[in-house]
Design an enzyme around this catalytic site. Structure first.
Site, PDB file in Angstrom:
ATOM      1  N   CYS A  23     -68.605  54.655 -32.989  1.00 49.12           N
ATOM      2  CA  CYS A  23     -68.581  55.656 -33.272  1.00 49.12           C
ATOM      3  C   CYS A  23     -67.865  56.431 -34.692  1.00 49.12           C
ATOM      4  CB  CYS A  23     -67.634  56.820 -32.175  1.00 49.12           C
ATOM      5  SG  CYS A  23     -68.038  58.622 -32.128  1.00 49.12           S
ATOM      6  N   GLU A  24     -68.891  55.703 -35.745  1.00 49.58           N
ATOM      7  CA  GLU A  24     -67.779  55.135 -37.025  1.00 49.58           C
ATOM      8  C   GLU A  24     -68.830  55.563 -37.851  1.00 49.58           C
ATOM      9  OE1 GLU A  24     -65.377  55.605 -38.124  1.00 49.58           O
ATOM     10  OE2 GLU A  24     -63.743  55.180 -35.841  1.00 49.58           O
TER      11      GLU A  24
ATOM     12  N   TYR B 242     -64.000  34.657 -39.961  1.00 49.20           N
ATOM     13  CA  TYR B 242     -63.431  36.042 -40.011  1.00 49.20           C
ATOM     14  C   TYR B 242     -64.249  36.485 -39.501  1.00 49.20           C
ATOM     15  CZ  TYR B 242     -60.490  33.308 -43.314  1.00 49.20           C
ATOM     16  OH  TYR B 242     -59.197  32.678 -43.446  1.00 49.20           O
TER      17      TYR B 242
ATOM     18  N   SER C  74     -58.832  34.248 -51.620  1.00 45.65           N
ATOM     19  CA  SER C  74     -60.142  33.809 -50.971  1.00 45.65           C
ATOM     20  C   SER C  74     -61.145  34.070 -51.831  1.00 45.65           C
ATOM     21  CB  SER C  74     -60.266  34.219 -49.353  1.00 45.65           C
ATOM     22  OG  SER C  74     -59.282  34.167 -48.720  1.00 45.65           O
TER      23      SER C  74
ATOM     24  N   ARG D 190     -65.428  42.486 -41.766  1.00 40.36           N
ATOM     25  CA  ARG D 190     -65.662  42.411 -42.757  1.00 40.36           C
ATOM     26  C   ARG D 190     -66.021  43.576 -43.974  1.00 40.36           C
ATOM     27  NH1 ARG D 190     -66.999  38.115 -45.192  1.00 40.36           N
ATOM     28  NH2 ARG D 190     -64.850  38.193 -47.102  1.00 40.36           N
TER      29      ARG D 190
ATOM     30  N   GLY E 298     -59.800  28.881 -49.998  1.00 37.86           N
ATOM     31  CA  GLY E 298     -60.871  30.062 -50.836  1.00 37.86           C
ATOM     32  C   GLY E 298     -61.430  29.958 -52.151  1.00 37.86           C
TER      33      GLY E 298
ATOM     34  N   PRO F 154     -59.135  24.127 -47.701  1.00 40.06           N
ATOM     35  CA  PRO F 154     -60.284  25.111 -46.951  1.00 40.06           C
ATOM     36  C   PRO F 154     -61.561  25.828 -45.433  1.00 40.06           C
ATOM     37  CG  PRO F 154     -60.925  22.424 -46.711  1.00 40.06           C
ATOM     38  CD  PRO F 154     -60.164  22.844 -47.450  1.00 40.06           C
ATOM     39  N   GLY F 155     -61.035  26.936 -45.525  1.00 41.85           N
ATOM     40  CA  GLY F 155     -61.523  27.394 -43.914  1.00 41.85           C
ATOM     41  C   GLY F 155     -62.401  27.679 -44.030  1.00 41.85           C
TER      42      GLY F 155
END
Length: 495
Positions: free
Chosen positions: A421-422, A451, A262, A390, A300, A343-344
Site C-alpha cells: 500500500c505505497e 541487500y 558501495s 533498495r 564496494g 567484497p560483499g
C-alpha cells in the site's frame, strides 16, 4: 511503443533487439535459457523452482558465489604476491548472510566480516573459525565487544576514540588483548548514492584524516594523555586514534581500515584512499617506532544491474590496488603491509535473482512534454518493497525478464510494481516486457543477491520469502526457510 518514443525512458534503456538475450554483464553463466526459451538457474528450470518453492522466492546460485569467491581470492593473492605481499579476502556478510553462505565462504578460503553481534553469532554457529572473523560497527555494545573478545575474533574494527577505551576496558576485565584496527575517513568522494558513500567527512563512520581534527577529540582523551602523546592541534583525529590505541595496555593495534562506499565502478577512489591511509600508517609507525602490519581497503566494487553498467574484472581491481600500495609504500619508505579487502555485493549480488508471479496488468496514460501522452504498463507482482527495499531506499534500478517462456514479440514500456500500500512500491522502475505478458507468468529480477533478503521486512504483514540455493547437478534446496503467517503471529503478545 516505437524505439523513438523515449520521453519516459532513461538513456541507458532501449527496446531490446533480442528480448530473450541475457546480458553477461548482469546475468552470470548460471542463468541461461533452455531450448524452449525458459530460464534455468544452474540447469534447473524456473517453472520447477516455482512449483517446488513458490513465489516470491530468492533463488541463489551456489555455483556463482563460489566461483566469484575463488576469482576474487585468486586475483588479489596473485597481484600482491607479485609485489612480495600477502592479502586476505573478507566476505562482507551484511550483504547476505546465512549459515550456508558462511560455510561457502569458509570453504573457499575467505574470512568473514560481521557488522553486529547477531552476524558474529551466526558466523560462529555456522563454523567459521573465530580467528577469521572481524567485528565492525560504529556503536558496538559492551555485550558485542565481550562476545567478540571471548570468542577470539581476529580483529575488532574500532570506529572512534571512545570505542578504543571501551574495548580496552572490556579486554582488561576478560584478561585478553584485543586485536584492533581503526577505521578512518579518508575524505574520498565516491561516485555513488549518498546513502552508501562512506568516506566523506559528514557521516557517522570512522575517524577523520583531515588536519586539525585531533582537537575535536582532545577532551575525550584528556590533557595528560594529549601531552604524553605529543599531539598538536594541527594533527588529525586518525593520527590521535592510532597513538591512543598503541598506548593502551590491552589493545594490539593491528592496522587501519577504510571503506569509501558501495557500488563503485571507478578505480580512482580506491587508490586515493589507499594512498592516504598508508600516509597515516607511515606517520604512526614513525611516532611509535614500529611497523603497522595491516591495511584493510574495504570493498564496494560495483556489479552490473542495468544495461550500460560495466563492472571491473577482479584481476584489474587487484592489479591496480597492488600497484598503488606498492608504489606508495616504496615512496614512503615503509614495508608493504598485509592487505585485506571486503567484497560483499561483488560476490553475492550476481549470485541471486528474485522470482515473482505476475498478477494484474494496467496500462496508464502518462502526460509528457510538450502536451502529449504516452502509455506505460504497470505490472503487479506478488512481492515488492518488503523483499527488495533498495529501489525505494536508493532509487536502485534493476533488470527484469520474462522467465517461464521466451519473451518474444512486441515489447512495451513497463514498470514492475509490488503489492504494498505505497505508490513508491516499485521493483523495476524502467523496463520493456512482452506485450502478451499475462497473469501467472513468472518474472526474474537479476542481481538481487545482495541487500535484498538482508533488508527485507514484514510491511503490510507479508511473510518474508525463503532463499533457495541451486547448484549444477544438485537438487535445489531451501537454505533460509520462508516465513508463514504463523511466524508473524508468534511474536504478537496479544494473540
Amino acid at each position: 511503443m516505437s524505439g523513438s518514443d523515449t520521453t519516459l525512458v532513461p538513456d541507458w534503456l532501449s527496446v531490446p533487439a533480442d528480448p530473450a538475450a541475457l546480458d553477461p554483464s548482469i546475468w552470470t553463466p548460471s542463468f541461461q535459457r533452455d531450448a524452449s526459451g525458459e530460464m534455468t538457474v544452474d540447469g534447473h528450470p524456473v517453472t520447477d523452482l516455482v512449483r517446488d518453492f513458490g513465489t516470491p522466492a530468492y533463488v541463489y546460485s551456489e555455483d556463482t558465489f563460489r566461483s566469484r569467491a575463488r576469482e576474487y581470492r585468486a586475483a588479489f593473492e596473485e597481484a600482491f604476491a607479485q609485489k612480495g605481499a600477502e592479502v586476505s579476502v573478507y566476505y562482507a556478510g551484511k550483504a547476505f548472510l546465512c549459515a550456508s553462505v558462511a560455510r561457502w565462504a569458509r570453504d573457499e578460503g575467505l574470512n568473514l566480516d560481521t557488522a553486529s553481534g547477531g552476524e558474529l553469532a551466526l558466523g560462529l554457529a555456522a563454523g567459521m573459525p573465530a580467528g577469521r572473523i572481524a567485528l565492525h560497527g560504529n556503536n558496538k555494545s559492551v555485550d558485542e565487544i565481550r562476545r567478540a573478545l571471548s570468542a577470539g575474533v581476529g580483529r575488532i574494527v574500532a570506529d572512534s576514540v571512545p570505542e578504543l577505551f571501551l574495548i580496552d576496558r572490556q579486554a582488561r576485565e576478560l584478561g585478553v588483548t584485543a586485536p584492533v584496527m581503526i577505521r578512518v575517513t579518508p575524505g574520498v568522494h565516491a561516485e555513488t548514492h549518498d546513502f552508501i558513500a562512506t568516506a566523506h567527512e559528514d557521516q557517522k563512520f570512522g575517524v577523520s584524516l583531515a588536519e586539525g581534527t585531533a582537537a575535536l577529540v582532545r577532551e575525550v582523551i584528556g590533557e595528560g594523555l594529549w601531552s604524553a602523546l605529543g599531539l598538536s592541534p594541527s594533527d588529525s583525529a586518525a593520527l590521535l586514534a592510532g597513538l591512543v590505541a598503541d598506548s593502551l595496555d590491552n589493545v594490539d593495534l593491528r592496522g587501519f581500515h577504510s571503506h569509501i562506499g558501495s557500488q563503485i565502478f571507478s578505480a580512482d577512489g580506491f587508490g586515493l584512499a589507499a594512498e592516504r591511509v598508508l600516509g597515516l600508517m607511515a606517520e604512526v609507525s614513525r611516532r611509535i617506532e614500529r611497523d603497522i602490519p595491516e591495511l584493510d581497503i574495504g570493498g564496494g566494487y560495483g556489479i552490473g544491474y542495468i544495461a550500460g553498467d560495466r563492472p571491473r574484472r577482479p584481476a584489474d581491481i587487484a592489479g591496480d590496488l597492488a600497484a598503488v600500495v606498492t608504489s606508495t609504500c616504496t615512496s614512503m619508505g615503509i614495508s608493504i603491509p598485509h592487505v585485506s579487502i571486503e567484497p560483499g555485493r561483488a560476490l553475492t549480488g550476481p549470485a541471486g535473482a528474485t522470482l515473482y508471479t505476475v498478477g494484474t496488468l494496467k496500462d496508464v496514460a502518462v502526460d509528457t512534454e510538450p502536451g502529449g501522452t504516452q502509455v506505460r504498463r504497470y505490472v503487479s507482482v506478488d512481492g515488492g518493497m518488503s523483499d527488495n527495499a533498495r529501489p525505494v531506499l536508493y532509487d536502485a534500478d534493476y533488470t527484469v525478464t520474462l522467465a517461464n517462456r521466451t519473451p518474444e514479440g512486441t515489447q512495451v514500456l513497463s514498470r514492475v510494481v509490488g503489492k504494498h500500500c505505497e505508490s513508491g512500491d516499485i521493483v523495476v522502475r524502467y523496463c520493456y516486457l512482452p506485450a502478451d505478458l499475462r497473469s501467472g507468468d513468472v518474472l526474474a529480477v537479476a542481481a538481487t543477491g545482495a541487500y535484498c533478503w538482508a533488508l527485507s521486512s514484514n510491511y503490510n504483514y507479508l511473510p518474508r520469502p525463503g532463499v533457495v540455493a541451486t547448484s549444477s547437478g544438485v537438487a535445489p534446496r531451501t537454505i533460509v526457510r520462508g516465513e508463514t503467517e504463523d511466524d508473524l503471529f508468534a511474536r504478537d503478545a496479544g494473540l
